[in-house]
Design an enzyme around this catalytic site. Structure first.
Site, short mmCIF file in Angstrom:
data_model
loop_
_atom_site.label_atom_id
_atom_site.label_comp_id
_atom_site.label_asym_id
_atom_site.label_seq_id
_atom_site.Cartn_x
_atom_site.Cartn_y
_atom_site.Cartn_z
N LEU A 155 6.43 0.88 7.78
CA LEU A 155 5.79 0.31 6.59
C LEU A 155 4.47 1.04 6.34
CD1 LEU A 155 5.63 -2.09 4.47
CD2 LEU A 155 4.28 -3.27 6.20
N CYS A 156 4.24 1.36 5.07
CA CYS A 156 3.00 2.04 4.69
C CYS A 156 2.20 1.07 3.84
CB CYS A 156 3.34 3.32 3.92
SG CYS A 156 1.90 4.18 3.31
N ILE A 157 1.18 0.49 4.43
CA ILE A 157 0.38 -0.51 3.70
C ILE A 157 -1.08 -0.33 4.10
CG2 ILE A 157 0.83 -2.26 5.47
CD1 ILE A 157 0.76 -4.38 3.28
#
Ligand SMILES: [Zn+2]
Ligand SMILES: [Zn+2]
Ligand SMILES: [Zn+2]
Ligand SMILES: [Zn+2]
Ligand SMILES: [Zn+2]
Ligand SMILES: [Zn+2]
Ligand SMILES: [Zn+2]
Lengths: 176, 461
Positions: free
Chosen positions: A94-96
């Site tokens: 996940l890229c957050i």
């Protein structure tokens, strides 16, 4: 190092217990992957029907905490089936912004205010994840294909993005 | 393979992380100065009471340790803010830029005091220490007092640790000897622990089921052994059966007192009511007896008393009570009736009661009379008052009439006088002297005098 790790393990243990006891995260359940390892959590996300693209889906993710937690952020990795989402790499990572360390300049477009800080908790992370699933961010695509389709659908060209997402949801329920 | 539970293994994190050197850290307790005293890991402390959320560090989520406040008024443990600062020079809570050492100061005294007074358990509670003290004192306790804290072995040649209590024996106990029960080699220091917990031969049989247990577990087992005889759950309401723990459910199913237990509160309530009723019943019976006596012997109602008074006055030295007793006895023998009262006390009590009731009656009739008297008085005085008022008003009216008549009369007189004066002048001056002559009409003398005064001060018309 052992002393530091045990303090971190204690902190994670208390935070896990607080999440399991509290009701602040509806539809989310957390547990340990292995009972003897406090640093790896398994998170089940049961998304409710309000979520436009992924509503009704049951997604599973791992939260991997570093020894330096809470100074450094954990990583969140979705397990198969990985949601088709502009901000999730095809391998599930996940890229957050909340999980990006503040010193890291790789994501220059992100306001520092959204980055990781040691006062963040697993609870604030999961709330951000839910909000990201509800409204994807197409400015920093981790999955370029998904981002392109999402943008096209937003411009009203077709419904392909939603169709791909629904397929993911069905897979997550073991229907396909 | 060292035996389990050697003191070294049981120690909770004796060597905590060495503290980061940072501004202000000279004030933090330096725990690593000597090697012979036990060190204390503050982060592993167990807090006895729940800690106020305001005193929790937002980074480590533990009660603040050596708290420092930033320019943006956020407070963290010194160690936590230093670690965070090493990664980002912003405040972890609101991302205000922070520069060390100018932008952080020791937290307010009141916060530090609150933190110092938090109650913690001694870190060696697992070794047997029951001490609970404030956080500011726990270090003193561990480094100077706690008999369970590890210190260097008194033998200089030995590098091992020993708890302070054993160190007091001033000899190295780090040698092994065979256990007296199982003959395995055990370190002398942990022999007691071995016998209590681990030794397979020193196990004691349970007094109920004859199974064997280590000494430390025996008491726990015996308290819940299935073969132990225990009284029925309903012993409180009368079941006298004792059964083995395992057979209790069977007994409970057939225990006749189960029902009673359910009705327990009802039963006790009724028991109370019954005792109350019994008490009242006894009183009633006595009254009944007294009444019976009075109806059967109306003449006797005064008898015992008069006799008693008579005899007490005649027989010297003989008390009134004795006399009454005698009176009662004679009464019983002559009448052939069973004595109405079982004792002198009861008789006196009955007398007292009847007197009291008479007194009550009197009081009541007195009140009655008083009321009636008042009403009668009111009834009689009211018309009188009315008549008085009427008469007063009549008198007033008559007085008015009289005054009006008088005025009329005076004016009439004045006019008459004026008229006669006019006629006198018309009759010639001779009439002037007629006044000094006696008036032929006697009855007018008074009128003359009145008119004289009127003449002196004539009414202006
Ligand atoms: Zn802290
Ligand atoms: Zn701040
Ligand atoms: Zn102690
Ligand atoms: Zn020794
Ligand atoms: Zn033994
Ligand atoms: Zn037993
Ligand atoms: Zn019974």
């Amino acid at each position: 190092m052992a002393g530091r790790s045990s303090a971190t393990a204690g902190l994670l243990g208390r935070q896990l217990k607080a999440i399991q006891k509290g009701n602040d995260l509806p539809g989310i359940s957390c547990g340990l992957v292995r009972d003897d390892n406090m640093f790896e959590w398994e998170v089940m996300l049961m998304l409710d029907d309000d979520c436009k693209y992924y509503g009704g889906g049951n997604f599973c993710a791992l939260l991997k905490f570093p020894d330096t937690y809470p100074m450094s952020p954990p990583k969140m990795i979705f397990q198969n089936p990985v949601p088709f989402h502009p901000n999730i790499y095809p391998d599930g990572t996940l890229c957050i912004s909340i999980l990006h360390p503040p010193g890291d300049d790789q994501y220059g477009y992100e306001a520092a205010g959204e980055r990781w800080s040691p006062v963040q908790t697993p609870e604030t992370i999961l709330l951000s994840v839910i909000s990201l699933l509800n409204s994807p961010n197409d400015e920093s695509p981790a999955n370029v294909e998904a981002a392109t389709m999402f943008r096209a659908e937003k411009e009203g060209k077709n419904k392909d993005f939603k169709k791909r997402c629904r397929k993911c949801v069905r897979e997550s329920l073991g229907e396909d | 393979m060292p035996p389990p539970n050697t003191p070294e293994e049981g120690l909770p994190e004796v060597d905590g992380p060495s503290r980061i050197n940072s501004p202000g850290s000279s004030n933090s307790p330096n725990l690593d100065s000597t090697t012979s005293t036990p060190t204390l890991n503050f982060q592993a402390l167990e807090y006895v009471d729940p800690v106020d959320q305001e005193l929790i560090c937002p980074i480590c989520r533990d009660p603040l340790l050596d708290p420092y406040t930033t320019v943006c008024e956020h407070t963290f443990c010194l160690e936590c803010i230093c670690k965070a600062h090493a990664i980002s020079h912003d405040c972890p809570t609101d991302r205000t830029p922070i520069h060390f050492p100018t932008d952080i100061t020791k937290a307010a005294k009141i916060v530090r005091n609150q933190l110092d007074s938090l109650r913690v358990r001694c870190p060696y509670s697992t070794e047997g220490c029951n001490e609970i003290c404030s956080r500011s004192q726990v270090e003193d306790h561990v480094t100077k007092l706690c008999i369970f804290a590890p210190v260097d072995c008194p033998d200089d040649a030995c590098t091992k640790k020993v708890c302070r209590r054993d160190a007091a024996r001033n000899e190295c106990l780090h040698f092994t000897m065979p256990c007296e029960h199982c003959e395995r080699p055990v370190e002398c220091l942990s022999m007691q622990r071995h016998i209590d917990h681990d030794c397979p031969k020193s196990h004691q049989p349970c007094q109920h089921c004859s199974l064997k247990f280590p000494r430390s577990a025996l008491e726990d087992h015996e308290s819940e052994c299935d073969d132990a005889m225990i009284p029925c759950d309903h012993a409180g309401v009368g079941c006298s059966v004792s059964v083995k723990q395992r057979e209790l459910p069977v007994h409970l199913r057939s225990c006749p007192y189960t029902l009673l237990e359910k009705l327990g509160s009802l039963v006790t309530e009724q028991r109370d009511k019954i005792t109350q009723l019994e008490k009242r019943d006894r009183e009633m019976e006595r009254r009944l007896k007294s009444l019976e006596f009075h109806t059967m012997h109306p003449s006797c109602s005064e008898y015992p008393r008069s006799r008693a008074i008579a005899s007490s006055t005649t027989a010297d030295g003989m008390g009134e009570e004795a006399a009454l007793d005698e009176a009662l006895r004679s009464n019983a023998s002559t009448g052939g009736v069973p004595p109405p009262f079982e004792s002198m006390d009861q008789y006196l009590l009955a007398l007292y009661e009847s007197a009291e009731s008479k007194m009550d009656n009197l009081q009541k009739s007195l009140n009655d009379l008083e009321g009636r008297q008042t009403v009668m008085l009111l009834n009689e005085t009211m018309p009188i008052k009315e008549q008085l008022a009427e008469m007063r008003s009549n008198i007033g009216a008559q007085g008015m009439h009289v005054r009006w008549l008088m005025n009329l009369r005076i004016q009439e007189r004045a006019r008459n006088a004026a008229a006669s004066a006019m006629s006198g002048m018309g009759g010639g001056m001779s009439g002037l002297g007629s006044d000094s002559h006696g008036d032929p009409e006697d009855g007018r003398g008074f009128g003359r005098r009145l008119s004289d005064s009127l003449r002196e001060n004539p009414p202006r018309l």
